[in-house]
Motif scaffolding. Structure first.
Motif, PDB file in Angstrom:
ATOM      1  N   ILE A  99      32.811  43.207  43.834  1.00  0.00           N
ATOM      2  CA  ILE A  99      32.166  44.458  43.430  1.00  0.00           C
ATOM      3  C   ILE A  99      30.675  44.372  43.756  1.00  0.00           C
ATOM      4  CG2 ILE A  99      31.590  45.895  41.428  1.00  0.00           C
ATOM      5  CD1 ILE A  99      34.247  45.125  40.209  1.00  0.00           C
ATOM      6  N   ASP A 100      30.112  45.485  44.196  1.00  0.00           N
ATOM      7  CA  ASP A 100      28.687  45.534  44.573  1.00  0.00           C
ATOM      8  C   ASP A 100      27.812  44.990  43.434  1.00  0.00           C
ATOM      9  OD1 ASP A 100      26.261  46.065  45.711  1.00  0.00           O
ATOM     10  OD2 ASP A 100      26.303  48.208  45.260  1.00  0.00           O
ATOM     11  N   ASP A 101      26.985  43.969  43.750  1.00  0.00           N
ATOM     12  CA  ASP A 101      26.139  43.345  42.727  1.00  0.00           C
ATOM     13  C   ASP A 101      24.676  43.268  43.165  1.00  0.00           C
ATOM     14  OD1 ASP A 101      26.375  41.508  44.731  1.00  0.00           O
ATOM     15  OD2 ASP A 101      26.995  39.833  43.455  1.00  0.00           O
ATOM     16  N   GLN A 107      17.957  42.121  39.315  1.00  0.00           N
ATOM     17  CA  GLN A 107      17.656  41.844  37.909  1.00  0.00           C
ATOM     18  C   GLN A 107      17.594  40.339  37.660  1.00  0.00           C
ATOM     19  OE1 GLN A 107      20.677  43.937  35.750  1.00  0.00           O
ATOM     20  NE2 GLN A 107      19.594  45.911  35.844  1.00  0.00           N
ATOM     21  N   LEU A 108      18.457  39.623  38.352  1.00  0.00           N
ATOM     22  CA  LEU A 108      18.492  38.174  38.170  1.00  0.00           C
ATOM     23  C   LEU A 108      17.173  37.534  38.604  1.00  0.00           C
ATOM     24  CD1 LEU A 108      20.344  35.795  37.354  1.00  0.00           C
ATOM     25  CD2 LEU A 108      20.995  35.607  39.753  1.00  0.00           C
ATOM     26  N   ALA A 113      11.946  34.994  36.944  1.00  0.00           N
ATOM     27  CA  ALA A 113      10.483  35.011  36.806  1.00  0.00           C
ATOM     28  C   ALA A 113      10.081  35.000  35.332  1.00  0.00           C
ATOM     29  CB  ALA A 113       9.910  36.240  37.512  1.00  0.00           C
ATOM     30  N   ASP A 114      10.786  35.786  34.519  1.00  0.00           N
ATOM     31  CA  ASP A 114      10.509  35.799  33.082  1.00  0.00           C
ATOM     32  C   ASP A 114      10.707  34.416  32.480  1.00  0.00           C
ATOM     33  OD1 ASP A 114       9.983  38.477  33.250  1.00  0.00           O
ATOM     34  OD2 ASP A 114      11.942  39.121  32.502  1.00  0.00           O
ATOM     35  N   LEU A 153      18.900  35.164  31.242  1.00  0.00           N
ATOM     36  CA  LEU A 153      19.280  34.727  32.580  1.00  0.00           C
ATOM     37  C   LEU A 153      20.752  34.330  32.625  1.00  0.00           C
ATOM     38  CD1 LEU A 153      18.399  34.096  35.468  1.00  0.00           C
ATOM     39  CD2 LEU A 153      17.792  31.772  34.703  1.00  0.00           C
ATOM     40  N   ALA A 154      21.205  33.588  31.604  1.00  0.00           N
ATOM     41  CA  ALA A 154      22.615  33.172  31.563  1.00  0.00           C
ATOM     42  C   ALA A 154      23.541  34.379  31.450  1.00  0.00           C
ATOM     43  CB  ALA A 154      22.832  32.225  30.389  1.00  0.00           C
ATOM     44  N   SER A 155      23.137  35.386  30.656  1.00  0.00           N
ATOM     45  CA  SER A 155      23.959  36.585  30.502  1.00  0.00           C
ATOM     46  C   SER A 155      24.058  37.348  31.822  1.00  0.00           C
ATOM     47  CB  SER A 155      23.346  37.486  29.430  1.00  0.00           C
ATOM     48  OG  SER A 155      24.057  38.693  29.322  1.00  0.00           O
TER      49      SER A 155
END
Length: 367
Positions: A99-101, A107-108, A113-114, A153-155
């Protein structure tokens, strides 16, 4: 006038006398034939033989896949790539659909960076708290931001993984239900996936046979798709209870199916094999005359040097490969008529000729 009347009476009397004489001759000929009796009927014969049979319990059931699911997607999205062909074999973990990600990847990167920023802030706070330049509460806040960034990040990574649909087990995947570029809501059916080796067969037997059944017991079965071919397996499990509606026990057998010959949903004729029995008396099935009042055979006996037949009631049992089990009424070696029974009667003479095929249009088959 009187002479003419007498002449007519004489002529009529002569005709009546001639007819009476002819009838008397016919009656005498019929009497002679009756005294001579009917000619012997030509029949084929067979003898009661002894065999070793393995009793079996017959039933019907259906083939069932060990694993059978409809592959679905957990998260919504647009189909970007289909990596399987309908009907092919797939292995556990193979990617079936992507599926298109692209948005998720962007976002990842932001979450990475966060995390880096939170790590730097935490390291600085850890150094300064030792020098008592920052308060303990400021250090705790930096630590909490770091843990939150890691969790986010893990989510995000877990969400991206869900957009790669993988095979949950090895098996044959069916006809796909989706197309490239299609938007899929969560839970959309992608394709059926079934594990075919080994394969189950589910069937039932009456509760009276419960004591004859055990796990590991051998079963044989046939399916209509492959007539004449027998498949062997064993009992895998027995339901612990009896169905109160049918008073039957549910049985699951398992069979090796390396070539995928057997398919889920097939109708199967199943035989559960019991312990072998010896000394079974049998006859060919065509030797038995079946009737509502009981089964019978014509036994061949010797009387005054002549073979004659006598009807005898018998009790029959199982039928296997064209032979019938004889439970009562006959003994080993008894000779019986194997064809032409319906033209026989008690005490009728017969002659045996097993080299020719006796025409028996009225032969009665097993019900």
């Amino acid at each position: 006038m009187f002479l003419r009347l007498i002449l007519m009476l004489l002529i009529v009397g002569g005709i009546i006398g001639g007819v009476y004489y002819m009838k008397m001759q016919q009656w005498e000929a019929m009497s002679e034939m009756a005294e001579q009796g009917q000619p012997p009927a030509t029949i084929a014969s067979t003898t009661v033989t002894e065999e070793s049979w393995q009793p079996r319990l017959n039933s019907v059931g259906s083939m069932v896949a060990v694993n059978d699911v409809s592959v679905t997607n957990e998260v919504p999205g647009i189909v970007e790539e289909i990596q399987f062909e309908s009907g092919q074999r797939v292995e556990k973990g193979d990617v079936l659909l992507q599926i298109d990600d692209n948005v998720d990847r962007a976002q990842l990167e932001g979450l990475k960076a966060d995390l880096q920023l939170a790590q730097v802030q935490f390291d600085r706070a850890a150094k300064l708290v030792k020098e008592r330049t920052v308060s303990q509460s400021e250090f705790d806040e930096a630590k909490a931001r770091l843990e939150s960034a890691r969790a986010n990040l893990a989510s995000s990574k877990a969400e991206m993984v869900k957009k790669s649909i993988r095979a949950p087990f090895s098996g044959i995947i069916g006809i796909r239900q989706i197309d490239l570029g299609q938007y899929l809501a969560a839970g959309s059916e992608i394709a059926p996936l079934q594990s075919l080796d080994p394969i189950y067969v589910d069937y039932t037997l009456p509760e009276r046979h419960l004591s004859d059944l055990s796990v590991g017991q051998t079963i044989d079965l046939n399916v209509q798709a492959y007539p004449g071919q027998t498949f062997s397996g064993r009992i895998e499990a027995l339901n612990p209870g009896i169905d109160p509606g049918t008073r039957s026990i549910h049985i699951r057998g398992v069979l090796d199916n390396p070539d995928g010959t057997l398919r889920p949903g097939m109708f199967a004729e199943i035989r559960t094999l019991l312990s072998e029995q010896n000394d079974i008396l049998t006859l060919p099935q065509q030797a038995i005359t079946y009737a509502p009042y009981g089964d019978s055979v014509f036994v061949i006996e010797e009387q005054d040097g002549q073979k004659v037949v006598q009807r005898r009631q018998v009790k029959t049992g199982a039928v296997r490969n064209g032979r019938v089990e004889i439970l009562e009424g006959l003994e080993l070696g008894d000779e019986v008529a194997s064809a032409g029974q319906n033209k026989l009667r008690n005490g009728q003479p017969v002659q045996i000729n097993n080299d020719i095929e006796v025409n028996d249009k009225d032969a009665v088959s097993s019900p």
